[in-house]
Scaffold this active site. Structure first.
Site, PDB file in Angstrom:
ATOM      1  N   LYS A   1       0.805  -1.229   0.000  1.00 46.00           N
ATOM      2  CA  LYS A   1       0.000   0.000   0.000  1.00 46.00           C
ATOM      3  C   LYS A   1       0.835   1.274   0.000  1.00 46.00           C
ATOM      4  O   LYS A   1       0.422   2.293  -0.528  1.00 46.00           O
ATOM      5  CB  LYS A   1      -0.959   0.001   1.186  1.00 46.00           C
TER       6      LYS A   1
ATOM      7  N   SER B   1       1.625  -9.804  -1.051  1.00 44.65           N
ATOM      8  CA  SER B   1       1.246  -8.405  -0.848  1.00 44.65           C
ATOM      9  C   SER B   1       1.579  -7.838   0.527  1.00 44.65           C
ATOM     10  O   SER B   1       1.794  -6.638   0.651  1.00 44.65           O
ATOM     11  CB  SER B   1      -0.244  -8.219  -1.139  1.00 44.65           C
TER      12      SER B   1
ATOM     13  N   GLU C   1      -9.812   6.982   3.806  1.00 44.15           N
ATOM     14  CA  GLU C   1     -10.709   6.078   4.504  1.00 44.15           C
ATOM     15  C   GLU C   1      -9.929   4.806   4.778  1.00 44.15           C
ATOM     16  O   GLU C   1      -8.985   4.481   4.057  1.00 44.15           O
ATOM     17  CB  GLU C   1     -11.939   5.761   3.647  1.00 44.15           C
TER      18      GLU C   1
HETATM   19  C1  LIG Z   1      -5.168  -3.974   1.630  1.00 42.83           C
HETATM   20  C2  LIG Z   1      -4.492  -5.239   1.341  1.00 42.83           C
HETATM   21  C3  LIG Z   1      -4.895  -6.083   0.272  1.00 42.83           C
HETATM   22  C4  LIG Z   1      -6.095  -5.804  -0.582  1.00 42.83           C
HETATM   23  O1  LIG Z   1      -6.064  -4.630  -1.308  1.00 42.83           O
HETATM   24  P1  LIG Z   1      -5.808  -4.575  -2.885  1.00 42.83           P
HETATM   25  O2  LIG Z   1      -6.069  -3.168  -3.237  1.00 42.83           O
HETATM   26  O3  LIG Z   1      -6.774  -5.538  -3.534  1.00 42.83           O
HETATM   27  O4  LIG Z   1      -4.412  -4.983  -3.120  1.00 42.83           O
HETATM   28  C5  LIG Z   1      -4.144  -7.220   0.010  1.00 42.83           C
HETATM   29  N1  LIG Z   1      -3.079  -7.557   0.760  1.00 42.83           N
HETATM   30  C6  LIG Z   1      -2.668  -6.791   1.798  1.00 42.83           C
HETATM   31  C7  LIG Z   1      -1.486  -7.224   2.582  1.00 42.83           C
HETATM   32  C8  LIG Z   1      -3.359  -5.613   2.123  1.00 42.83           C
HETATM   33  O5  LIG Z   1      -2.945  -4.862   3.163  1.00 42.83           O
END
Ligand SMILES: *Cc1c(COP(=O)(O)O)cnc(C)c1O
Length: 394
Positions: A85, A373, A107
């Site tokens: 993010k 992610s 948000e």
């Molecule tokens: C917020 C988040 C997501 C989901 O958000 P996307 O916009 O779909 O990427 C996925 N993995 C992690 C670790 C997150 O913090």
């Protein structure tokens, strides 16, 4: 390299007239601002020295042996603040400065985007207000503490179900009232155009690095598969970007089935969703016959969103991407498995991408990149509770 993204019948900017000037200001200026050499330099330096990029591309040996393929993990979990993010919030704060904005709003649901926004506001010394559902404030107390530590003001949304969509409504209300001074940092590849496009461009560094790193390690300039979990779609969009027009690369999305697609407790948006408007764009969303949003459910707070980014809706509808859904239980098994087999505790969102690897028809020697992610530190309480409640012997 700059690509044109396709949204097909999805996307657009379905916004109240009072937001038109804000969104139009961004729409008419963002591509020029991003293309400025000084912007690129500042963005890339921060990604390198502050976020810690490039994130490694790691060949996961145990997973690779199990699937008989080469499974690489793109380690977004190693970024500052623990997930992908931050790539987007850095890009947007630099844009906000160039638009002359003094005040940042955001948000947040689980608090991850709130923390990433509070972080870059502290870095740039800008005022930061984060709207968060009153219920989420209680559920996600450690992230509320982080935001406060970073100097952000966390404002509870007390309307409706007191969760993410209510926080989004409050943020939009604030933006209407403070249009001149304020930039709204949206946390995923959603919202009115140009947000989905802009957020994808800030996250595109992920696939840019994948391409270079894979070439360096294997001599191949493309993987056979890129696999990513999808909530709103920002980590997937970034991991796909440079491969969107390369048909040799299969794009695979993993969404959250929650307790099961047909249980009424699910967030499998692309499977259960129909075409409609949410948060300013046309996309697939979970809604009743009269267009009221159906509350999604997933054990994973980051995937617990009733819509999907418009680019992904188009990729799925056009057949360019395939989508699979993993349940809470399947994701939890994948969490435990990666922790034990590779010594990496993934975020619960991420685990959905790992959970579907056995269903995509991998062939021997395929090169597969899974976008890792985020890291699992934020989910440890959820993990321990799940393990205890389900009597799992570790
Ligand atoms: C917020 C988040 C997501 C989901 O958000 P996307 O916009 O779909 O990427 C996925 N993995 C992690 C670790 C997150 O913090």
């Amino acid at each position: 390299m700059s690509l044109t993204l396709a949204f097909g019948e999805f996307g657009g900017a379905y916004i109240p007239e009072m937001l038109y000037s804000n969104v139009e200001e961004i729409r008419t200026r963002y591509l020029d601002i991003i293309a400025e050499p000084a912007f690129q330099e500042e963005f890339n330096n921060l990604l390198r020295d502050y976020v810690g990029r490039p994130s490694p591309l790691y060949l996961a040996k145990t997973l690779s042996e199990r699937y008989g393929a080469n499974i690489y993990l793109k380690r977004e979990d190693l970024n500052h603040t623990g997930a992908h993010k931050i790539n987007n919030t850095i890009g947007q704060i630099l844009l906000a400065k160039r638009l002359g904005k003094k005040r940042i709003i955001a948000e947040t649901g689980a608090g991850q985007h709130g923390v990433a926004t509070a972080t870059v506001c502290a870095l740039m010394n800008l005022e930061c207000i984060v709207y968060m559902g009153a219920v989420d404030i209680v559920r996600q107390a450690p992230n509320v503490a982080r935001m406060q530590m970073l100097g952000a003001k966390v404002v509870p949304a007390e309307s409706g179900s007191k969760t993410l969509k209510d926080a989004t409504n409050e943020a939009i209300r604030d933006w209407i009232n403070n249009a001149e001074t304020t930039h709204y940092i949206i946390g995923s590849a959603i919202g009115p155009h140009p947000y989905p496009d802009m957020v994808t461009r800030f996250q595109a560094v992920v696939s840019e690095e994948i391409q270079l790193q894979l070439q360096e390690k294997t001599g191949k300039d493309h993987p056979d598969y890129v696999v990513a979990c999808v909530g709103g779609g920002s980590n997937a969009a970034g991991a796909f970007y440079h491969f969107l027009h390369d048909e040799r690369v299969k794009l695979v999305l993993a969404e959250a089935a929650g307790k099961g697609i047909d249980t009424g407790h699910s967030a499998a948006t692309s499977i259960l969703g129909t075409k409609g408007i949410i948060h300013g764009c046309m996309t697939l969303l979970m809604q009743t016959a009269d267009g009221q949003i159906i509350e999604p459910y997933s054990l994973s707070a980051g995937l617990d969103y009733p819509g999907i980014g418009p680019m992904h809706a188009h990729l799925i509808k056009s057949g360019r991407a395939t989508v699979h859904a993993a349940t809470d239980d399947e994701a939890m098994m994948a969490v435990i498995d990666l922790s034990r087999s590779e010594g990496i505790i993934p975020a619960l969102e991420t685990a959905h991408a790992l959970a579907i690897l056995d269903r995509i028809g991998l062939k021997k020697d395929d090169h597969v990149v899974v976008n890792l992610s985020g890291r699992g530190d934020k989910d440890l309480n959820t993990y321990l509770k799940y393990i205890e409640e389900n009597n799992i012997k570790l």
